[in-house]
Design an enzyme around this catalytic site. Sequence first.
Site, PDB file in Angstrom:
ATOM      1  N   TYR A  12       0.833  -1.228   0.000  1.00 43.72           N
ATOM      2  CA  TYR A  12       0.000   0.000   0.000  1.00 43.72           C
ATOM      3  C   TYR A  12       0.860   1.267   0.000  1.00 43.72           C
ATOM      4  O   TYR A  12       0.859   2.040  -0.960  1.00 43.72           O
ATOM      5  CB  TYR A  12      -0.940  -0.063   1.209  1.00 43.72           C
ATOM      6  CG  TYR A  12      -1.721   1.209   1.479  1.00 43.72           C
ATOM      7  CD1 TYR A  12      -2.290   1.945   0.431  1.00 43.72           C
ATOM      8  CD2 TYR A  12      -1.912   1.669   2.786  1.00 43.72           C
ATOM      9  CE1 TYR A  12      -3.022   3.109   0.682  1.00 43.72           C
ATOM     10  CE2 TYR A  12      -2.639   2.820   3.046  1.00 43.72           C
ATOM     11  CZ  TYR A  12      -3.188   3.537   1.994  1.00 43.72           C
ATOM     12  OH  TYR A  12      -3.903   4.680   2.253  1.00 43.72           O
ATOM     13  N   ALA A  84       8.974  -3.113   3.684  1.00 45.86           N
ATOM     14  CA  ALA A  84       8.570  -4.520   3.807  1.00 45.86           C
ATOM     15  C   ALA A  84       8.480  -4.958   5.262  1.00 45.86           C
ATOM     16  O   ALA A  84       9.487  -4.991   5.973  1.00 45.86           O
ATOM     17  CB  ALA A  84       9.578  -5.400   3.067  1.00 45.86           C
ATOM     18  N   THR A 127       6.333   3.985  12.940  1.00 44.56           N
ATOM     19  CA  THR A 127       4.910   4.125  13.249  1.00 44.56           C
ATOM     20  C   THR A 127       4.670   4.841  14.577  1.00 44.56           C
ATOM     21  O   THR A 127       5.503   4.762  15.499  1.00 44.56           O
ATOM     22  CB  THR A 127       4.262   2.719  13.319  1.00 44.56           C
ATOM     23  OG1 THR A 127       2.951   2.842  13.888  1.00 44.56           O
ATOM     24  CG2 THR A 127       5.052   1.766  14.178  1.00 44.56           C
ATOM     25  N   TYR A 151       4.002  -5.590  17.278  1.00 44.99           N
ATOM     26  CA  TYR A 151       4.227  -4.824  16.043  1.00 44.99           C
ATOM     27  C   TYR A 151       5.018  -3.540  16.340  1.00 44.99           C
ATOM     28  O   TYR A 151       6.077  -3.287  15.757  1.00 44.99           O
ATOM     29  CB  TYR A 151       2.886  -4.494  15.373  1.00 44.99           C
ATOM     30  CG  TYR A 151       3.005  -3.416  14.333  1.00 44.99           C
ATOM     31  CD1 TYR A 151       3.753  -3.625  13.172  1.00 44.99           C
ATOM     32  CD2 TYR A 151       2.405  -2.163  14.510  1.00 44.99           C
ATOM     33  CE1 TYR A 151       3.892  -2.625  12.221  1.00 44.99           C
ATOM     34  CE2 TYR A 151       2.540  -1.161  13.567  1.00 44.99           C
ATOM     35  CZ  TYR A 151       3.281  -1.399  12.429  1.00 44.99           C
ATOM     36  OH  TYR A 151       3.429  -0.396  11.499  1.00 44.99           O
ATOM     37  N   PHE A 218     -16.147  -0.140  16.519  1.00 41.79           N
ATOM     38  CA  PHE A 218     -15.613  -0.705  17.770  1.00 41.79           C
ATOM     39  C   PHE A 218     -15.574   0.335  18.887  1.00 41.79           C
ATOM     40  O   PHE A 218     -14.601   1.072  19.014  1.00 41.79           O
ATOM     41  CB  PHE A 218     -14.209  -1.270  17.540  1.00 41.79           C
ATOM     42  CG  PHE A 218     -14.167  -2.402  16.552  1.00 41.79           C
ATOM     43  CD1 PHE A 218     -14.879  -3.580  16.781  1.00 41.79           C
ATOM     44  CD2 PHE A 218     -13.423  -2.291  15.378  1.00 41.79           C
ATOM     45  CE1 PHE A 218     -14.832  -4.620  15.866  1.00 41.79           C
ATOM     46  CE2 PHE A 218     -13.370  -3.328  14.463  1.00 41.79           C
ATOM     47  CZ  PHE A 218     -14.088  -4.494  14.699  1.00 41.79           C
ATOM     48  N   GLY A 294      -6.746  -2.785  22.829  1.00 40.61           N
ATOM     49  CA  GLY A 294      -5.522  -2.038  22.524  1.00 40.61           C
ATOM     50  C   GLY A 294      -5.723  -0.723  21.797  1.00 40.61           C
ATOM     51  O   GLY A 294      -4.739  -0.072  21.454  1.00 40.61           O
TER      52      GLY A 294
HETATM   53  N1  UDP Z   1     -12.490   0.887  13.512  1.00 38.20           N
HETATM   54  C1  UDP Z   1     -13.838   0.557  13.546  1.00 38.20           C
HETATM   55  N2  UDP Z   1     -14.291  -0.378  12.651  1.00 38.20           N
HETATM   56  C2  UDP Z   1     -13.473  -0.978  11.712  1.00 38.20           C
HETATM   57  C3  UDP Z   1     -12.112  -0.624  11.690  1.00 38.20           C
HETATM   58  C4  UDP Z   1     -11.648   0.307  12.607  1.00 38.20           C
HETATM   59  O1  UDP Z   1     -14.595   1.075  14.367  1.00 38.20           O
HETATM   60  O2  UDP Z   1     -13.952  -1.818  10.932  1.00 38.20           O
HETATM   61  C5  UDP Z   1     -11.967   1.901  14.463  1.00 38.20           C
HETATM   62  C6  UDP Z   1     -10.860   1.366  15.375  1.00 38.20           C
HETATM   63  O3  UDP Z   1     -11.421   0.765  16.516  1.00 38.20           O
HETATM   64  C7  UDP Z   1     -10.088   2.656  15.671  1.00 38.20           C
HETATM   65  C8  UDP Z   1     -10.234   3.494  14.388  1.00 38.20           C
HETATM   66  O4  UDP Z   1     -11.376   2.946  13.711  1.00 38.20           O
HETATM   67  O5  UDP Z   1     -10.708   3.358  16.733  1.00 38.20           O
HETATM   68  C9  UDP Z   1      -9.028   3.416  13.461  1.00 38.20           C
HETATM   69  O6  UDP Z   1      -8.697   2.047  13.261  1.00 38.20           O
HETATM   70  P1  UDP Z   1      -7.699   1.532  12.130  1.00 38.20           P
HETATM   71  O7  UDP Z   1      -7.655   0.042  12.222  1.00 38.20           O
HETATM   72  O8  UDP Z   1      -8.085   2.120  10.802  1.00 38.20           O
HETATM   73  O9  UDP Z   1      -6.318   2.187  12.519  1.00 38.20           O
HETATM   74  P2  UDP Z   1      -5.448   2.104  13.881  1.00 38.20           P
HETATM   75  O10 UDP Z   1      -5.721   3.401  14.597  1.00 38.20           O
HETATM   76  O11 UDP Z   1      -5.873   0.899  14.653  1.00 38.20           O
HETATM   77  O12 UDP Z   1      -4.045   2.032  13.391  1.00 38.20           O
END
Ligand code: UDP
Length: 344
Positions: A12, A84, A127, A151, A218, A294
Site C-alpha cells: 500500500y 517490507a 509508526t 508490532y 468498535f 488495545g
Molecule cells: N475501527 C472501527 N471499525 C473498523 C475498523 C476500525 O470502528 O472496521 C476503528 C478502530 O477501533 C479505531 C479506528 O477505527 O478506533 C481506526 O482504526 P484503524 O484500524 O483504521 O487504525 P489504527 O488506529 O488501529 O491504526
Amino acid sequence: MGKILVTGGAGYIGSHCVIALINSGYDVVMFDSLEIGHIETVKTLQSIQAKGSVVDFIQGNLQNLSEISDVFKRHNIDSVVHFAAYSQVAESVKEPQKYYYNNVYGTLNLLNAMLENNVKNIVFSSTAATYGNPVYAPIDEKHPQIPVNPYGKTKLMIENIMDDYDKAYGLKSVRLRYFNVAGADYQARVGEWHNPETHLIPNILKSTFSDGKTFTLFGDDYDTKDGTCIRDYINVEDLANAHVLAIKYLNNGGETNFFNLGTTEGNSVKEVFKTCEDVVGKSVPIEIHPRRAGDPALLIAANNKAKSVMGWSPEKTLRDSITSAYNWEKILQERIQKKEMAEI
Ligand code: UDP
C-alpha cells in the site's frame, strides 16, 4: 538521479512512494515477496513512464540474505526506502514470532546487505505505535516510546538498531513515524488492498458496495467528544512525498533523524463514517461492537519537526483521502468481481 531500492514496493504505502520517487526522477528497484503486495501493482508501477525513470522489480524475501544481497550486486543502489514488514497489531499479539522474525530479522539482513555494499542511507517506515499509549497530545517526537504490542516493539527495535549502526558503521537513517494513513493515488492507479482488511476507511467503503451490509464500529463509550476514537488521518500521497524529502535530506548530508507524519488534526470514527457516507452518497447501517483491544482513545501528531527540518507539510484533507480511497475501491471491487467470475 540515483537508484532507490524500495522494499515492500508492491504494498500500500510502498507503491505510492514508488510513484512519488519516479515523479521526482529517481530510478527505482522494487523488492517484494508478493506475500502481501500484488503483482498487478508491480505491473501498474512499471507501466508509469514518468520522466523516463526505470522501475525494476525483484521478487524476494528479506529473510533470505542472499536474495537481498543479490539486489545490491546487480543494481547500483544509492539509498533504500524500507517498507517490507508485517503490520497488523492484533496478529502481532497472536503470532509475535512471525513479527520479530520477519520485521526485525528481515531488516537485519537488509542492513547487512547495505553495509556489505557500502550503501549508507535508509528511510524507514516506522509508526506512531512506537509511542504506545499517549501520555500527552498532540504527540511530538520527544514523547516516550513505550510500544504496547509486538508490532510497535519490532519497529522500535529497528529504530534502536539503526541508531547503533549509525554510531558504529555510519549508517544514516530517517525514521518516519506514521499516524493513520488513508487515501489512494489521485488517478486510482494504486491504493489500499489488504486481505483481510482491518482499517477503518476501506472497511466503511466496502460496506457501501452491497445493500444491507453493516459497518462495525468498535466502541462508542470512549472519553471523547462523541464517544468514538479519534485519529489523525494522513493522506498516503502526502506521506509518500515525505519519503522523497527524506531521501533528499540524507543525500544532502543530513544526520540520522526521526519525524512524525500526521496532520495535527483529529477525527472521530463517527466523523470519518459520516464523511464516507457523504462522499459515496449512501447511508450505511452501523453496528456498535465493544471496544477493540488495545485501541487508545486519541492519537494526534505534532508535525512541526518534519515541517521545519524537511520542509514537509500535508496538503490533502480527510475528504480528499476518502474520495481517492473510494475511487480506488470501485476499481478494486470490479477487479475482485472479474477474478471471481473467472474462477467460476
Ligand atoms: N475501527 C472501527 N471499525 C473498523 C475498523 C476500525 O470502528 O472496521 C476503528 C478502530 O477501533 C479505531 C479506528 O477505527 O478506533 C481506526 O482504526 P484503524 O484500524 O483504521 O487504525 P489504527 O488506529 O488501529 O491504526
